[in-house]
Design an enzyme around this catalytic site. Structure first.
Site, PDB file in Angstrom:
ATOM      1  N   SER A  13      14.681  37.724  29.450  1.00 34.28           N
ATOM      2  CA  SER A  13      14.286  37.128  28.167  1.00 34.28           C
ATOM      3  C   SER A  13      14.583  35.623  28.145  1.00 34.28           C
ATOM      4  O   SER A  13      13.843  34.849  27.525  1.00 34.28           O
ATOM      5  CB  SER A  13      14.955  37.846  26.992  1.00 34.28           C
ATOM      6  OG  SER A  13      16.341  37.663  27.002  1.00 34.28           O
ATOM      7  N   ASN A  14      15.637  35.203  28.818  1.00 32.81           N
ATOM      8  CA  ASN A  14      15.866  33.743  28.939  1.00 32.81           C
ATOM      9  C   ASN A  14      14.763  33.090  29.762  1.00 32.81           C
ATOM     10  O   ASN A  14      14.310  31.992  29.450  1.00 32.81           O
ATOM     11  CB  ASN A  14      17.229  33.472  29.569  1.00 32.81           C
ATOM     12  CG  ASN A  14      18.355  33.514  28.556  1.00 32.81           C
ATOM     13  OD1 ASN A  14      18.433  32.651  27.688  1.00 32.81           O
ATOM     14  ND2 ASN A  14      19.216  34.521  28.656  1.00 32.81           N
ATOM     15  N   ARG A  91      24.758  38.382  40.463  1.00 33.48           N
ATOM     16  CA  ARG A  91      25.316  38.434  41.816  1.00 33.48           C
ATOM     17  C   ARG A  91      26.476  37.457  41.917  1.00 33.48           C
ATOM     18  O   ARG A  91      26.433  36.362  41.350  1.00 33.48           O
ATOM     19  CB  ARG A  91      24.270  37.983  42.851  1.00 33.48           C
ATOM     20  CG  ARG A  91      23.055  38.856  42.950  1.00 33.48           C
ATOM     21  CD  ARG A  91      23.217  39.999  43.902  1.00 33.48           C
ATOM     22  NE  ARG A  91      23.721  39.634  45.217  1.00 33.48           N
ATOM     23  CZ  ARG A  91      24.172  40.520  46.099  1.00 33.48           C
ATOM     24  NH1 ARG A  91      24.188  41.804  45.813  1.00 33.48           N
ATOM     25  NH2 ARG A  91      24.620  40.133  47.273  1.00 33.48           N
ATOM     26  N   ILE A  92      27.511  37.865  42.647  1.00 35.59           N
ATOM     27  CA  ILE A  92      28.565  36.917  43.007  1.00 35.59           C
ATOM     28  C   ILE A  92      28.045  36.129  44.202  1.00 35.59           C
ATOM     29  O   ILE A  92      27.491  36.704  45.144  1.00 35.59           O
ATOM     30  CB  ILE A  92      29.870  37.662  43.333  1.00 35.59           C
ATOM     31  CG1 ILE A  92      30.422  38.265  42.034  1.00 35.59           C
ATOM     32  CG2 ILE A  92      30.884  36.744  43.987  1.00 35.59           C
ATOM     33  CD1 ILE A  92      31.599  39.187  42.220  1.00 35.59           C
ATOM     34  N   HIS A 109      26.011  31.913  30.565  1.00 37.24           N
ATOM     35  CA  HIS A 109      26.988  33.002  30.539  1.00 37.24           C
ATOM     36  C   HIS A 109      27.245  33.381  29.075  1.00 37.24           C
ATOM     37  O   HIS A 109      27.449  32.496  28.237  1.00 37.24           O
ATOM     38  CB  HIS A 109      28.283  32.549  31.212  1.00 37.24           C
ATOM     39  CG  HIS A 109      29.311  33.631  31.274  1.00 37.24           C
ATOM     40  ND1 HIS A 109      29.259  34.656  32.202  1.00 37.24           N
ATOM     41  CD2 HIS A 109      30.401  33.882  30.499  1.00 37.24           C
ATOM     42  CE1 HIS A 109      30.286  35.474  31.997  1.00 37.24           C
ATOM     43  NE2 HIS A 109      30.989  35.030  30.978  1.00 37.24           N
ATOM     44  N   THR A 172      19.745  35.720  21.286  1.00 41.37           N
ATOM     45  CA  THR A 172      18.783  34.930  20.500  1.00 41.37           C
ATOM     46  C   THR A 172      19.128  33.439  20.570  1.00 41.37           C
ATOM     47  O   THR A 172      18.236  32.587  20.678  1.00 41.37           O
ATOM     48  CB  THR A 172      18.805  35.409  19.026  1.00 41.37           C
ATOM     49  OG1 THR A 172      18.492  36.795  19.021  1.00 41.37           O
ATOM     50  CG2 THR A 172      17.804  34.663  18.175  1.00 41.37           C
TER      51      THR A 172
HETATM   52  C1  GAR Z   1      22.106  37.019  29.261  1.00 37.55           C
HETATM   53  O1  GAR Z   1      22.875  37.390  28.154  1.00 37.55           O
HETATM   54  C2  GAR Z   1      22.914  36.119  30.177  1.00 37.55           C
HETATM   55  O2  GAR Z   1      23.775  35.254  29.487  1.00 37.55           O
HETATM   56  C3  GAR Z   1      23.692  37.132  30.965  1.00 37.55           C
HETATM   57  O3  GAR Z   1      22.790  38.164  31.219  1.00 37.55           O
HETATM   58  C4  GAR Z   1      21.837  38.226  30.165  1.00 37.55           C
HETATM   59  C5  GAR Z   1      20.453  38.186  30.775  1.00 37.55           C
HETATM   60  O4  GAR Z   1      19.475  38.454  29.826  1.00 37.55           O
HETATM   61  N1  GAR Z   1      24.221  36.568  32.172  1.00 37.55           N
HETATM   62  C6  GAR Z   1      25.379  36.919  32.711  1.00 37.55           C
HETATM   63  O5  GAR Z   1      26.098  37.783  32.240  1.00 37.55           O
HETATM   64  C7  GAR Z   1      25.735  36.176  33.981  1.00 37.55           C
HETATM   65  N2  GAR Z   1      27.106  36.360  34.287  1.00 37.55           N
HETATM   66  P1  GAR Z   1      17.948  38.181  30.146  1.00 37.55           P
HETATM   67  O6  GAR Z   1      17.660  38.817  31.506  1.00 37.55           O
HETATM   68  O7  GAR Z   1      17.219  38.877  29.045  1.00 37.55           O
HETATM   69  O8  GAR Z   1      17.721  36.701  30.166  1.00 37.55           O
END
Ligand code: GAR
Length: 216
Positions: A13-14, A91-92, A109, A172
């Site tokens: 979604s990002n 992934r690390i 994050h 959001t």
């Molecule tokens: C988001 O909340 C992002 O901040 C998080 O995964 C989600 C991905 O959502 N990332 C982490 O936790 C990284 N450590 P999305 O695939 O819908 O963008």
């Protein structure tokens, strides 16, 4: 125009938010490829839908983390990006990988770093009785979720919130926060300078710039 590669593992979604802003011209950049380590990531469909190259490099096909990261770095370099954007890339990363893209790789994050690096961020914020959750965009360095912060958004926690509702509210805001930071980078306003995020020539505070969600 700046070339961006987005790495994903899931829903994307990002990624969608970035695709939309590139398409509308709000963001003066081109997403030249989306790469997922999971073949079934929904974000790959989002990329294809937007006419963007969607690539999969399945980590399960590699004997170890170093081999996967080397192949991934080569694949990214093939796209000649100016910026690598981690958007839910779970992934690390090896130090070699991170160092190859140091200063031109950012991550989002879902917590107010330095609080809650790693997983289950929203539940941990709730368990601690925090008044707010949020999200942080930071430069990626070899310290897991510990690179210099660039910007944050805060999301107040209500008594009725659980981890699911909080995650939704934070996500959001992520969709608004991430394009802003990408814009700062592609317009040359943001750099990593000796492990310090610098914006418009001025070092940013340790937790980055706090953006007001109302104005995002
Ligand atoms: C988001 O909340 C992002 O901040 C998080 O995964 C989600 C991905 O959502 N990332 C982490 O936790 C990284 N450590 P999305 O695939 O819908 O963008």
């Amino acid at each position: 125009m700046s070339r961006i590669v987005v790495l994903i593992s899931g829903g994307g979604s990002n990624l969608q938010s970035l695709l939309d802003q590139c398409q509308s011209g709000t963001l003066n950049a081109e997403i030249v490829a989306v790469i997922s380590n999971r073949p079934d990531a929904f974000g790959l469909s989002r990329a294809r839908q937007a006419g963007v190259k969607a690539l999969t490099l399945d980590h399960k096909g590699f004997a170890n983390r170093a081999d996967f990261d080397r192949s991934l770095a080569d694949l990214i370099d093939d796209q000649r990006p100016d910026l690598v954007v981690l958007a839910g890339f779970m992934r690390i990363l090896t130090d070699d990988f991170v160092n190859r893209f140091l200063g031109r790789m950012i991550n989002i994050h879902p917590s107010l770093l330095p609080r809650y690096p790693g997983l289950n961020t929203h539940q941990r914020a709730l368990d601690a009785g925090d008044p707010a959750g949020g999200a942080t965009v930071h430069f990626v360095t070899t310290q897991l979720d510990g690179g210099p912060a660039i910007a944050q958004v805060e999301v107040p926690i209500d008594a009725a919130d659980d981890a699911v509702s909080l995650a939704k509210k934070v996500l959001t805001q992520e969709h608004k926060l991430y394009p802003v930071v990408v814009d700062w980078f592609v317009s040359g306003r943001l750099q990593l300078d000796r492990n310090q995020a610098v914006f418009d020539g001025t070092p940013l505070p340790k937790s980055g710039r706090l953006l007001d969600t109302a104005t995002l």
